[in-house]
Design an enzyme around this catalytic site. Sequence first.
Site, mmCIF file in Angstrom:
data_model
loop_
_atom_site.group_PDB
_atom_site.id
_atom_site.type_symbol
_atom_site.label_atom_id
_atom_site.label_comp_id
_atom_site.label_asym_id
_atom_site.label_seq_id
_atom_site.Cartn_x
_atom_site.Cartn_y
_atom_site.Cartn_z
ATOM 1 C CB CYS A 150 -0.968 -0.012 1.176
ATOM 2 S SG CYS A 150 -0.236 -0.571 2.713
ATOM 3 C CG HIS A 243 -0.130 4.306 3.505
ATOM 4 N ND1 HIS A 243 -0.747 4.327 4.740
ATOM 5 C CD2 HIS A 243 0.137 2.999 3.245
ATOM 6 C CE1 HIS A 243 -0.853 3.086 5.206
ATOM 7 N NE2 HIS A 243 -0.336 2.263 4.311
HETATM 8 P P1 NAP Z 1 -6.760 -7.684 9.273
HETATM 9 O O1 NAP Z 1 -7.617 -6.527 9.531
HETATM 10 O O2 NAP Z 1 -5.924 -8.230 10.376
HETATM 11 O O3 NAP Z 1 -7.659 -8.873 8.680
HETATM 12 C C1 NAP Z 1 -7.143 -10.163 8.474
HETATM 13 C C2 NAP Z 1 -8.211 -11.068 7.874
HETATM 14 O O4 NAP Z 1 -7.625 -12.367 7.668
HETATM 15 C C3 NAP Z 1 -9.417 -11.303 8.777
HETATM 16 O O5 NAP Z 1 -10.538 -11.562 7.972
HETATM 17 C C4 NAP Z 1 -9.020 -12.566 9.541
HETATM 18 O O6 NAP Z 1 -10.138 -13.330 9.968
HETATM 19 C C5 NAP Z 1 -8.297 -13.342 8.462
HETATM 20 N N1 NAP Z 1 -7.293 -14.252 9.063
HETATM 21 C C6 NAP Z 1 -6.309 -13.947 9.936
HETATM 22 N N2 NAP Z 1 -5.593 -15.047 10.259
HETATM 23 C C7 NAP Z 1 -6.169 -16.069 9.593
HETATM 24 C C8 NAP Z 1 -5.919 -17.471 9.528
HETATM 25 N N3 NAP Z 1 -4.915 -18.029 10.206
HETATM 26 N N4 NAP Z 1 -6.713 -18.228 8.731
HETATM 27 C C9 NAP Z 1 -7.736 -17.683 8.048
HETATM 28 N N5 NAP Z 1 -8.036 -16.358 8.065
HETATM 29 C C10 NAP Z 1 -7.257 -15.578 8.839
HETATM 30 O O7 NAP Z 1 -5.712 -7.395 8.084
HETATM 31 P P2 NAP Z 1 -5.870 -6.421 6.800
HETATM 32 O O8 NAP Z 1 -5.321 -5.099 7.126
HETATM 33 O O9 NAP Z 1 -7.226 -6.546 6.245
HETATM 34 O O10 NAP Z 1 -4.784 -7.067 5.813
HETATM 35 C C11 NAP Z 1 -5.044 -8.259 5.082
HETATM 36 C C12 NAP Z 1 -3.925 -8.463 4.052
HETATM 37 O O11 NAP Z 1 -3.926 -7.365 3.139
HETATM 38 C C13 NAP Z 1 -2.514 -8.551 4.633
HETATM 39 O O12 NAP Z 1 -1.755 -9.449 3.872
HETATM 40 C C14 NAP Z 1 -2.001 -7.129 4.449
HETATM 41 O O13 NAP Z 1 -0.593 -7.073 4.380
HETATM 42 C C15 NAP Z 1 -2.635 -6.753 3.131
HETATM 43 N N6 NAP Z 1 -2.816 -5.320 2.911
HETATM 44 C C16 NAP Z 1 -3.390 -4.529 3.862
HETATM 45 C C17 NAP Z 1 -3.564 -3.159 3.615
HETATM 46 C C18 NAP Z 1 -4.163 -2.214 4.615
HETATM 47 O O14 NAP Z 1 -4.145 -0.994 4.354
HETATM 48 N N7 NAP Z 1 -4.712 -2.667 5.730
HETATM 49 C C19 NAP Z 1 -3.149 -2.633 2.398
HETATM 50 C C20 NAP Z 1 -2.584 -3.470 1.432
HETATM 51 C C21 NAP Z 1 -2.420 -4.803 1.713
HETATM 52 P P3 NAP Z 1 -10.761 -13.234 11.456
HETATM 53 O O15 NAP Z 1 -11.551 -11.965 11.548
HETATM 54 O O16 NAP Z 1 -11.623 -14.447 11.517
HETATM 55 O O17 NAP Z 1 -9.598 -13.265 12.410
#
Ligand code: NAP
Length: 346
Positions: A150, A243
């Site tokens: 991002c 960002h």
């Molecule tokens: P987040 O808020 O922590 O959400 C994580 C998601 O993955 C939740 O739905 C969670 O489910 C699920 N999850 C976690 N551990 C798991 C497991 N062991 N098995 C199955 N599902 C699991 O994270 P996020 O910010 O959305 O980021 C998700 C991905 O996108 C990451 O790889 C991150 O690097 C990438 N990303 C994020 C952003 C950003 O701005 N946030 C930008 C670009 C890329 P539960 O609710 O059931 O725990």
Amino acid sequence: MGRRYRVGILGATGTVGQRFAQLLEDHPQFEITAMAASDRSAGKPYSEACAWKLSGRIPAGVRDIVVTPIEPPMDCDIVFSSLPSSVARETEEAFARAGYPVISNSSSYRMDEDVPLLIAEINGEHVRLIERQREKRGFDRGFIVTNPNCAVVSFAPPLAALHRKFGVESVFVTTMQAISGAGYPGVASLDITDNVFPYIAGEEPKVEIEAQKILGSLTDGGVVKADFTVSAQCFRVNVVDGHVASVRVKLRSSATLEDVVAEMRAFPSLDLHSSPETFIEVTDEPSRPQPKLDRDNGNGMTITVGRVFPDNIFDYRFVALSHNTVRGAAGSAVLNAELLISKGYI
Ligand code: NAP
């Protein structure tokens, strides 16, 4: 109206997953039919499994979808993945092998030589790596396509504009990244309130390598990475979304300030549903861009650049901003899916 596709979200309850649910609510080509997350959520209706953190209510169409575990089969035609990288690699491969197009936000496959790392406006032709990928990995109909980190999304577009015309030689970038970039619950409030946090695990190496692949040229042998170096420092700052990247760039050929601004402004947007009218907006206002004021430009899909000046050490400096969960994640993935449909891969 064209065909509508059924979409499944992996990591649907998370920060990016919620943004997918919001962005796809009234999308003309996509309808969410499946949502998957961890064992903590599986078996519950989405409205119960998800701690909804975006403004507005949970879209009516997804409230009652029962969350499943992250395994194929899923009741959909296309999979968007927003899983932590710890589980993404294995899971995304399983879905691609089972025949699903997988459009991922995770870092797991971004730098694999047969996987497109896309910013649709910049390197849409890299989708042709899909044929190579299918052959190499033995995928039949499925494939994996990724969008960048991002923070990289905020500065790769203005760099692309300059690289095409003048060649980029080196880049020094300092990122100031929003709290939502760490997911939910993310950074502890005591760490980020009244503070600037000088460490984001694993971030600086990603920011230093991804732009070269995105700006690389597609050849018969794969993507030849653009030949410039990036030095990055990444900070978490007390901003909810958006960002900011402070960039200094050395160019290979000389350019006036007017040339630099003109090249950025002229970079075309696409004609897809999620394309903003303006891809790179360059503002002359001395106090912009600001996350609070500019992150929603172009529905969160425009990159806003400001403070473009000659630099005393490098050639030019500028500040670039993008919405990290829209252009930096879910919005770019949706745009990539629209691009893949337009190019016949989905
Ligand atoms: P987040 O808020 O922590 O959400 C994580 C998601 O993955 C939740 O739905 C969670 O489910 C699920 N999850 C976690 N551990 C798991 C497991 N062991 N098995 C199955 N599902 C699991 O994270 P996020 O910010 O959305 O980021 C998700 C991905 O996108 C990451 O790889 C991150 O690097 C990438 N990303 C994020 C952003 C950003 O701005 N946030 C930008 C670009 C890329 P539960 O609710 O059931 O725990």
